[in-house]
Enzyme design. Structure first.
Site, PDB file in Angstrom:
ATOM      1  N   HIS A  52       0.827  -1.214   0.000  1.00  0.00           N
ATOM      2  CA  HIS A  52       0.000   0.000   0.000  1.00  0.00           C
ATOM      3  C   HIS A  52       0.859   1.261   0.000  1.00  0.00           C
ATOM      4  O   HIS A  52       0.700   2.144  -0.863  1.00  0.00           O
ATOM      5  CB  HIS A  52      -0.911  -0.036   1.234  1.00  0.00           C
ATOM      6  CG  HIS A  52      -1.839   1.128   1.356  1.00  0.00           C
ATOM      7  ND1 HIS A  52      -3.168   1.055   1.006  1.00  0.00           N
ATOM      8  CD2 HIS A  52      -1.648   2.396   1.791  1.00  0.00           C
ATOM      9  CE1 HIS A  52      -3.746   2.223   1.222  1.00  0.00           C
ATOM     10  NE2 HIS A  52      -2.840   3.058   1.693  1.00  0.00           N
ATOM     11  N   GLU A  53       1.774   1.345   0.961  1.00  0.00           N
ATOM     12  CA  GLU A  53       2.572   2.571   1.103  1.00  0.00           C
ATOM     13  C   GLU A  53       3.541   2.757  -0.071  1.00  0.00           C
ATOM     14  O   GLU A  53       3.812   3.894  -0.476  1.00  0.00           O
ATOM     15  CB  GLU A  53       3.334   2.557   2.429  1.00  0.00           C
ATOM     16  CG  GLU A  53       2.437   2.518   3.664  1.00  0.00           C
ATOM     17  CD  GLU A  53       1.423   3.645   3.742  1.00  0.00           C
ATOM     18  OE1 GLU A  53       1.593   4.673   3.048  1.00  0.00           O
ATOM     19  OE2 GLU A  53       0.444   3.498   4.482  1.00  0.00           O
TER      20      GLU A  53
ATOM     21  N   HIS B  43       1.678   4.522  -2.836  1.00  0.00           N
ATOM     22  CA  HIS B  43       1.728   5.972  -2.630  1.00  0.00           C
ATOM     23  C   HIS B  43       3.095   6.520  -3.057  1.00  0.00           C
ATOM     24  O   HIS B  43       3.184   7.551  -3.736  1.00  0.00           O
ATOM     25  CB  HIS B  43       1.533   6.297  -1.144  1.00  0.00           C
ATOM     26  CG  HIS B  43       0.135   6.214  -0.657  1.00  0.00           C
ATOM     27  ND1 HIS B  43      -0.919   6.879  -1.252  1.00  0.00           N
ATOM     28  CD2 HIS B  43      -0.393   5.564   0.410  1.00  0.00           C
ATOM     29  CE1 HIS B  43      -2.032   6.636  -0.581  1.00  0.00           C
ATOM     30  NE2 HIS B  43      -1.744   5.836   0.426  1.00  0.00           N
TER      31      HIS B  43
ATOM     32  N   HIS C 179       3.671   6.638  -6.818  1.00  0.00           N
ATOM     33  CA  HIS C 179       2.823   7.695  -7.381  1.00  0.00           C
ATOM     34  C   HIS C 179       3.497   9.058  -7.183  1.00  0.00           C
ATOM     35  O   HIS C 179       3.623   9.856  -8.125  1.00  0.00           O
ATOM     36  CB  HIS C 179       1.454   7.661  -6.693  1.00  0.00           C
ATOM     37  CG  HIS C 179       0.408   8.508  -7.348  1.00  0.00           C
ATOM     38  ND1 HIS C 179      -0.882   8.593  -6.894  1.00  0.00           N
ATOM     39  CD2 HIS C 179       0.456   9.313  -8.438  1.00  0.00           C
ATOM     40  CE1 HIS C 179      -1.577   9.408  -7.655  1.00  0.00           C
ATOM     41  NE2 HIS C 179      -0.782   9.870  -8.606  1.00  0.00           N
TER      42      HIS C 179
END
Length: 599
Positions: A390-391, A394, A397
């Site tokens: 998940h991190e 981020h 991105h």
């Protein structure tokens, strides 16, 4: 890392600590840049009253704004990351305080920007673009500011609105003090008569317990406390919604929903399409409720039974090294360019991996310009592996946006913030399901996935619908009371969960414990982001290189276009109900797969 004792920061091996020296080699370098920032307010003030004099002057001003952004990015990331390493270290808390003082001065010195840019006549601005071609880079940024023109009031009116700012924050502040500081809960009691403290932090673990007596007791403790103050909660929420209505009317918006979504350039149809799409796909949720009741072996399913796992923990111990290896394999469909960035982050200390004394809890990604920084508190669990995926979503991105966009467009808006992270999670989940032969592990994974759909897509949409309806009530001149809030919330729970669950009286009070209702139409973005991420993960898996290329364009986009347009470049149209409907079809398919495994 040993879990017998939490180590001091100095005891954590370097390879598990993020490389903040990539921003500033020493604290002295940070202090030197802070001195540079202190000179900025005077430089900004020199442009007051001058933004309409020429294209060159306007260009100089925007370039100075970019310089401020880069400087603040480095200063803020270094100070905050150092502070998060050890929250007991007063030095870096002091750094943050010093930085905020200068930041306030900069905001004050540059407060003329929006009014002056809005006041430039259209023909003058067009002449500026012709005379100063380099100014075209900032055309979108200037256009966004000028779109606010119809919502900007006279100078005197703006001053009055500014004076109401602290008053407008009062309902949220009052609620926070009441709910987080003052409200106390009775201890929950388990089937053996033992007591368990109920707090906001302990509540979810308690209702996840296999002990049904404990779950029910915690549930009644939580909502009993809020029920004792239901009129206070309703009055506070009424004050919040009245404030939101006031500001939207004062700024000449058609509705509070339009006012809230305007900042992120999101049409109101996106919000309403989400609710419509979920309404059209309620049956899978009803099927899940029935399956949960069956797998738990219950005669009646209650709301305190919704969080306990229907499959016992498979004790999947996953070290950090194993987690990295699995995430790399799971994200292989993204292509080698994506994996190369992922490896760079793994190998060059973008990540602060383990817990240490004083380290801030949880996990996050911070998109510093030098490269992203990811904070973890890894515990060798399945959940921690998903957190890593998940991190890093981020992080990549942010990395691609920073590398491919000019400073002014390098940040992305909150509407798309959870898309890349959740897309990574979806790809990891689908990889694990495909490569897991053990039926118990597979059932555990599907249950994990199903709960993400329930809590993120259905539940957050229900919250969004409740928030919309209470705003519509206030717009009609109605006041919120404990009675009408409970009635509305009960009706929505009946709609979203169906007849397969007992509509406990306590659940009608849940609105009173949701802080997001004080965030002004925020929660819908969890559901839209999740739907977009599921759609993108499916497209990547099904279409391969073409889909990946489109997805990269989205990741590189920053805020160079509005978020709906950016997502369309990736192949997902959030202005329609299709992404939500497609995501819920996957939910329905997973329920069928769970039913088959459970046989």
């Amino acid at each position: 890392m040993s879990e017998e004792r939490i180590p001091k920061r100095s005891e954590v091996p370097e390879q598990f600590r993020w490389a903040l020296e990539d921003i500033y080699p020493t604290d002295k370098d940070w202090e030197q840049d802070l001195e540079k920032l202190k000179a900025i307010p005077e430089k900004l003030a020199a442009y007051k009253g001058r933004l309409s004099e020429s294209g060159e002057t306007l260009l100089e001003f925007f370039r100075l704004s970019d310089e401020i952004s880069v400087l603040c990015d480095s200063l803020g990331n270094y100070a905050q990351r150092r502070s998060d390493e050890d929250t007991a270290n007063a030095k870096y808390q002091g750094y943050m305080g010093q930085l905020m003082n200068v930041y306030v001065q900069i905001n004050s010195a540059g407060s003329f920007e929006t009014p002056e840019i809005i006041a430039i006549p259209d023909e003058t601005l067009e002449r500026f673009y012709k005379e100063c071609p380099d100014l075209a880079l900032y055309k979108r940024a200037i256009g966004k500011l000028r779109l606010k023109k119809e919502h900007i009031l006279s100078e005197a009116e703006e001053k009055i609105l500014a004076l109401t700012g602290e008053m407008g924050q009062s309902p949220e502040n009052i609620y926070s003090m009441f709910s987080d500081a003052d409200l106390k809960f009775e201890d929950a009691v388990d089937s053996r008569g033992e007591k368990h403290q109920v707090t906001h932090g302990s509540y979810i673990p308690l209702v996840q317990s296999p002990d049904r007596v404990l779950r029910k007791s915690a549930f009644q403790s939580m909502y009993g406390a809020y029920g004792s103050f239901k009129n206070t909660c309703a009055a506070t929420l009424n004050g919040q919604i009245k404030a939101v209505q006031f500001y939207s009317k004062a700024r000449k918006y058609n509705s509070s929903l339009e006012a809230a979504l305007d900042g992120n350039e999101v049409p109101v149809e996106v919000y309403k399409n989400l609710i419509e799409a979920v309404h059209e796909n309620m049956q899978p949720m009803y099927d899940y409720v029935a399956l949960r009741k069956k797998l738990l072996g219950l005669d009646e399913l209650h709301f305190y039974d919704l969080y306990t796992p229907v499959v016992s923990d498979c004790d999947m111990k996953i070290t950090f090294e194993e987690a990295k290896e699995t995430v790399l394999k799971a994200l292989a469909p993204m292509g080698e360019d994506y994996l190369a960035i992922l490896r760079e982050g793994f190998e060059n200390r973008w990540i602060d991996v383990y817990e240490n004394e004083g380290k801030t809890s949880g996990a996050y990604s911070a998109g510093a310009r030098v490269h992203p920084y990811v904070l973890l508190n890894h515990k060798d669990t399945l959940n921690c592996m998903f957190t890593l995926a998940h991190e890093m979503g981020h992080a990549i991105h942010s990395y691609l946006s920073n590398k491919n966009q000019p400073v002014v467009y390098s940040d992305y808006v909150i509407f798309v913030a959870e898309v890349a992270s959740t897309c990574n999670e979806a790809l990891l989940m689908q990889y694990l399901l495909k490569n897991t032969s053990d039926k118990k592990q597979k059932a555990y994974l599907i249950n994990y996935f199903l709960e993400q759909f329930r809590t993120t897509l259905y539940r957050q949409t229900m919250f969004a619908e409740f928030e919309l309806k209470i705003n519509e009530m206030c717009a009609r001149g109605e006041s919120l009371t404990a009675e009408n809030c409970c009635e509305l919330y009960g009706e929505l729970n009946k709609l979203y969960f169906g007849d397969g669950i007992v509509l406990d009286e306590e659940i009608k009070l849940e609105w009173a414990r949701i802080p997001h209702f004080y965030y002004d139409y925020y929660v819908y973005q969890y559901a839209t982001g999740y739907s977009a991420a599921i759609a993108l993960s499916q497209r990547i898996l099904n279409e391969g290189e073409t889909a990946v290329a489109d997805y990269f364009e989205f990741l590189k986009g920053g805020c160079s276009a509005d978020p709906i347009t950016l997502l369309k470049t990736a192949g997902v149209d959030m202005s329609t109900t299709k992404p939500v409907a497609d995501a819920l079809k996957m939910f329905a398919d997973l329920i069928k797969e769970m039913e088959e495994i459970s046989k």
